[in-house]
Structures are given as C-alpha cells and as structure tokens.
Design a protein around this motif. Structure first.
Motif, PDB file in Angstrom:
ATOM      1  N   SER A 162      -6.574   1.201  -1.240  1.00 43.20           N
ATOM      2  CA  SER A 162      -6.525   0.489   0.036  1.00 43.20           C
ATOM      3  C   SER A 162      -7.681  -0.483   0.188  1.00 43.20           C
ATOM      4  CB  SER A 162      -6.527   1.492   1.196  1.00 43.20           C
ATOM      5  OG  SER A 162      -7.700   2.284   1.160  1.00 43.20           O
TER       6      SER A 162
ATOM      7  N   LEU B 227       0.821  -1.208   0.000  1.00 42.60           N
ATOM      8  CA  LEU B 227       0.000   0.000   0.000  1.00 42.60           C
ATOM      9  C   LEU B 227       0.857   1.261   0.000  1.00 42.60           C
ATOM     10  CD1 LEU B 227      -2.791   1.402   0.343  1.00 42.60           C
ATOM     11  CD2 LEU B 227      -2.475   1.149   2.814  1.00 42.60           C
TER      12      LEU B 227
ATOM     13  N   GLN C 262      -3.628   6.792   4.778  1.00 43.48           N
ATOM     14  CA  GLN C 262      -3.175   6.419   3.443  1.00 43.48           C
ATOM     15  C   GLN C 262      -2.587   7.624   2.729  1.00 43.48           C
ATOM     16  OE1 GLN C 262      -6.219   4.772   0.886  1.00 43.48           O
ATOM     17  NE2 GLN C 262      -4.969   4.976  -0.947  1.00 43.48           N
TER      18      GLN C 262
END
Length: 270
Positions: free
Chosen positions: A22, A7, A33
């Motif tokens: 994600s 990620l 994120q």
C-alpha cells in the motif's frame, strides 16, 4: 486501474495469494488492507454464488506498508450452500493477521434492518477525510465526511463514505471495498468518549481484532454511513460496535471491533 482497486486485486495460485503493497515505505500498514485483501483472497477460492456472510480477523503484529503481503488460504469447509476459509497473512515469514471467513448462497427468509430516517445529509458536510492521518489510503479516490454527535450524551461517530472512481458492477468487489474502508480509525470512538483521539497519541492505540457480518449488497460508489459507538472499555482495551447503512436506509453490515487504548507509560523522573 485505480490505486484502490489495484490494492485490493490479489494474485495467486489457488492457495497462496499476494496482496500489493500500500505504501509509503517505512510506515505501518493500514489494518483495512489486511481486511480487504484477506477477504479477496478467501473469496478467490469459493464458488461465486456463495457470497461472504461474516469475517473475523485478529491483528497479531503490525505490517510494513511498503511491502507486499502473502496470504495463505486454507479450506476449512465446503458444503452445498456454505463454505469457510482461514486466511493467514505474512511478511518475510512473520505472521501478521489470521482470519476466518464464512460464505453462503442466498436463501429466502424473513428480513428486517432499515432506517426510516437517515441522520443528516452527507452532501451538506465538508469533505473531512478520516479522523487522523492515513498515508496509505488513496484518499483522492474515497470521499470521507465525519459527523460526530454528542447530543444525547453518548458519543456517536457517523462516518459517511463513498468511492469516487468507477467501480465494476461486482457485488464481491463492493463488499471487499467496504471491509477495507470500514477499518479506518474505527477504534477511535473508544477514546473519543473520554475526550481523547488516536491522532493525539496520548494513548497506545490500535486494533486487536475486527468482525463484520454482511447482510446485504454494499454499493461502494454510493453514500454509505458507518455509525459507531463504544459500549465498554476496561483493562486498556475498548470495544466498538457499528452498523453500515446504505443511502436507502438499509443496514448492509454489522461490525464489532476491539482495540488497545492503553495509557502511555510516563518516563521515570531523574
């Protein structure tokens, strides 16, 4: 590669980078994120001897967890020992976040910032996860344990965390992971002071901007303590301040965050 490391592994051409989705689809993207991927994208454009020293990110719109994110990196400054970048995150042409990131080569100077006694032992706490649902976080790879404290009359959140998958010995990667993890429900203490919680959805809540100052190397695969409190809240917004402390008592980062904690409008009576 683990889900967490995948990620945070952005890919690009030097000015434009893509951060993986994600997931799951239909859910709002986790703010961490954008913190982690923005920092990773900015760092890709800076000489490796210059490590991140600060990051300031504004959340402008919510993102879709199921879609990849585009990151445009602008060179703001490049000096002999320091550098600065601006990072804009978009999905489908919509600006979601904008960040500034500063980098500097290490220099000798006076140092302070260490806890002589750590508050508690994370191994003695149950594995609790974050203070609410986190559908896009790979929680099978992040051990999170909460230890909230009201013993002094002030609400203090102590969130212990560590990554449980192998992480390469790369100081930048460990810093990126910290930026990602430390965003999780960080605004919640501003509600907890008043006996509420983000998970209860009694208030409109969400992060509006986040700042981190990096002091020393983070070891994401060891225990880290994120200790936070809320010094003030007004006009539907609250502020959180905190310290990220390594298992050896050394303060590795200082954090501040502002978020929305507004009362929900009651439906009009018939």
């Amino acid at each position: 590669m683990s889900a967490l490391l995948a990620l945070l592994d952005v890919h690009g051409d030097g000015t434009t980078w893509v951060g993986p989705a994600s997931g799951p689809e239909g859910k709002r993207a986790f703010g961490g994120q954008f913190m982690g991927q923005s920092l990773a994208a900015a760092a890709r454009t800076v000489a490796p001897q210059k490590q991140p020293t600060s990051m300031h990110l504004q959340f402008l719109r919510g993102g879709e967890a199921g879609d990849a994110v585009d990151y445009a990196v602008t060179d703001v400054f490049d000096g002999r020992t320091a550098a600065a970048r601006r990072v804009d995150a978009t999905q489908a042409g919509r600006l979601l976040t904008t960040a500034t990131v500063s980098f500097a080569a290490p220099m000798a100077g006076p140092e302070h910032g260490r806890r002589d006694v750590m508050p508690g032992d994370p191994e003695a706490l149950p594995r609790t996860g974050p203070a609410g649902p986190a559908p896009s976080m790979p929680l099978d790879e992040i051990d999170i344990r909460l230890d909230d404290d009201r013993s002094t009359g002030e609400f203090v959140r102590r969130l212990w965390w560590r990554v449980t998958v192998p992480v390469p010995d790369d100081a930048l990667l460990h810093t990126v992971i910290a930026a990602y993890v430390c965003d999780v429900y960080m605004i919640d203490p501003a509600l907890a002071v008043h006996g509420h919680s983000m998970v209860a959805r009694t208030h409109r809540s969400g992060t509006t901007d986040s700042s981190i100052w990096f002091h020393r190397r983070v070891h994401a695969d060891r225990w880290n303590l994120l200790e936070t409190r809320s010094p003030a809240a007004a006009r539907g917004r609250g502020v959180i301040t905190g310290s990220l402390i390594g298992s050896d008592g050394v303060i590795t980062a200082t954090l501040a965050q502002e978020g929305l904690i507004a009362e929900r409008e009651q439906p009009a009576a018939d």
